[in-house]
Design a protein around this motif. Sequence first.
Motif, PDB file in Angstrom:
ATOM      1  N   PRO A 548       0.820  -1.222   0.000  1.00  0.00           N
ATOM      2  CA  PRO A 548       0.000   0.000   0.000  1.00  0.00           C
ATOM      3  C   PRO A 548       0.848   1.263   0.000  1.00  0.00           C
ATOM      4  N   THR A 549       0.345   2.277  -0.661  1.00  0.00           N
ATOM      5  CA  THR A 549       0.942   3.614  -0.626  1.00  0.00           C
ATOM      6  C   THR A 549      -0.202   4.620  -0.590  1.00  0.00           C
ATOM      7  N   TYR A 550       0.092   5.792  -0.083  1.00  0.00           N
ATOM      8  CA  TYR A 550      -0.876   6.894  -0.170  1.00  0.00           C
ATOM      9  C   TYR A 550      -0.170   8.034  -0.871  1.00  0.00           C
ATOM     10  N   GLY A 551      -0.491   8.223  -2.139  1.00  0.00           N
ATOM     11  CA  GLY A 551       0.244   9.187  -2.938  1.00  0.00           C
ATOM     12  C   GLY A 551       1.687   8.737  -3.062  1.00  0.00           C
ATOM     13  N   SER A 552       2.596   9.578  -2.640  1.00  0.00           N
ATOM     14  CA  SER A 552       4.023   9.233  -2.679  1.00  0.00           C
ATOM     15  C   SER A 552       4.525   8.691  -1.344  1.00  0.00           C
ATOM     16  N   VAL A 553       3.633   8.587  -0.355  1.00  0.00           N
ATOM     17  CA  VAL A 553       4.020   8.140   0.984  1.00  0.00           C
ATOM     18  C   VAL A 553       4.019   6.617   1.052  1.00  0.00           C
TER      19      VAL A 553
END
Length: 637
Positions: A548-553
């Motif tokens: 999983p990622t959130y945007g570039s995070v």
Amino acid sequence: MGMLSLPRFLSCGKKKDFSLTNEKDAHSSESDENSERGNWSNKGDYLLSMVGYAVGLGNVWRFPYLTYQNGGGAFLIPYTVMLALAGLPLFFMECSLGQFASLGPVSIWRILPLFQGVGITMVIISTFVTIYYNVIIAYALYYLFASFQKVLPWSDCFSWADEFCSKTRIVSDCNATLHGEIIHANYTFITSNNLTCINGTINYKPVQFPSEQYWNKVALQRSSGLDETGKIVWYLALCLLLSWLIVGAALFRGIKSSGKVVYFTALFPYVILLILLVRGATLEGALDGIEYYIGRQSNITKLMEAEVWKDAATQIFYSLSVGWGGLVALSSYNRFHNNCYSDAILVCVTNCVTSIFAGFAIFSILGHMAFVSERPVSEVVDSGFELAFIAYPEALSKLPVSPLWSFLFFFMLLLLGLDSQFASIETLTTTIQDICPRVMKKLRMPVTMGLCLLLFLLGLICVTQAGIYWVNLIDHFCAGWGILISAVLEIIGIVYIYGGNRFIEDVEMMLGKKSSLFWLWWRVCWFFITPALLTAILIWSLVTFSSPTYGSVLYPTWGTAIGWCMIIFCIIWIPIVAIAKIVKAEGNLVQRIVSCCRPAANWGPYLERHRGERYSHIVDSKKEKDLEIPTVFSFVY
């Protein structure tokens, strides 16, 4: 302490424990066919509840983007094919199952005791999803309240913004012609020398639009990652509490109250969509947005790509809410001879038409935003949170009387989320009712409110400064291939173990005798096409699964590990219950497995008058419940 010494409140035993003989249950009425469980007050309550459950946020923020991404109008071809081959057959099967036995998603597996863990998995996944889904509703509530201002707070870079915030793109550098030579220079030099940038050579500074910074800095107060939890964002926590209070209030009498609320929550979003579409169609640039949506000239060659068909099948599967247990739960309150066949077709078609209709409303206004900001439509199109809370609010802020349009949009999101949430909570309360009918008969409202309170407390982690990372984590793991596993096992178990032809005979007890030609399509789908398609989607999902990622995070290793623990906790009940059933059975291993693959002795229509000769052997349900003393795991019986 022995099991029989449990407090009476925890026992679902004999009637004399609660003295309910003459007590009226708010969940049922004298006109109900099934006086014990209750029925929908009328057909409209059921249909609108089903439409509300199926039509959700994904119809607005995912389908239009997939259409644009996969060839425009050409995407409707695989979408329609997958509806007919995968979505509708499974939808009809689940509606028929619930209606036939009048049981929820766990108890329905009396049909095949070995697979009862599938029902438990569905309920647990639904529980995880209800936790974060109401957080999204809380986001919509926050933006709804924020819209009650003369100037929308995300319409400009106000005091909360940093130096990267800008309403327009800022040119960084480009190529230009100076004294007959092409040079590359920063934009300050270009303008000071009255030069003109050559088309296609312009580079822009990395900026963030006000709506993006407002979402991250103000609404979420987003931290740097999952490992920086931060504090609870108090106004989101209050919005989350309000959303749970609304859900609890709508369900305090079960289907008798929620069935009336959905007349507003399921129908009014269509009014708002129509208003947004009419307003959007009158704006400059709207045609550009719509052409991006359906394609000025649809790209038929996209149909040669497997990814397009996978996207179509996945969208149909999740959009119709099959495999979650909610369809079984809602259909279990139907009258036995209700025409669930026509209901299934009507709800599925309504769901798909809504998705297409929503796309026009969304892209017409995004087209105007692109026109005003002098950007190509492709740069303003997005899906998910980015569409609902960044791109679309940004577009609305550029309209005259923008607070009105913002209010309407977020009110629509609120309603779309609420009626889906009603059905999800009803799935959980239906499961509790099947386990402890006497508790629910006396204490339906306290149990429902207690359940909402518990889920609210569990959801508080999702309204911390790292909350959006938790929402994304649960969605990434729990709302993915766990449901696909349940759906594949569901159709294989019913068609190949219980028997597809036997299931068709069950359906005919409700609908009346049908011709072989009528069942030809359903047999082909149930026996071959649908299980093959679902298995292919499952394998594809597993093969292409990514961290999983959130945007570039990026997520820390321990966060990903928690995600795996959540999905393992959801699906591990399938083998655990199967093993428990086999251990409790009698005979050698083969005899035990065969025994667990036969329907339970109490499988069949709930009411005696509907059983006919095929199910005349069933022990009367009332007598059976009087003899039950369930334990904590009484659903594994």
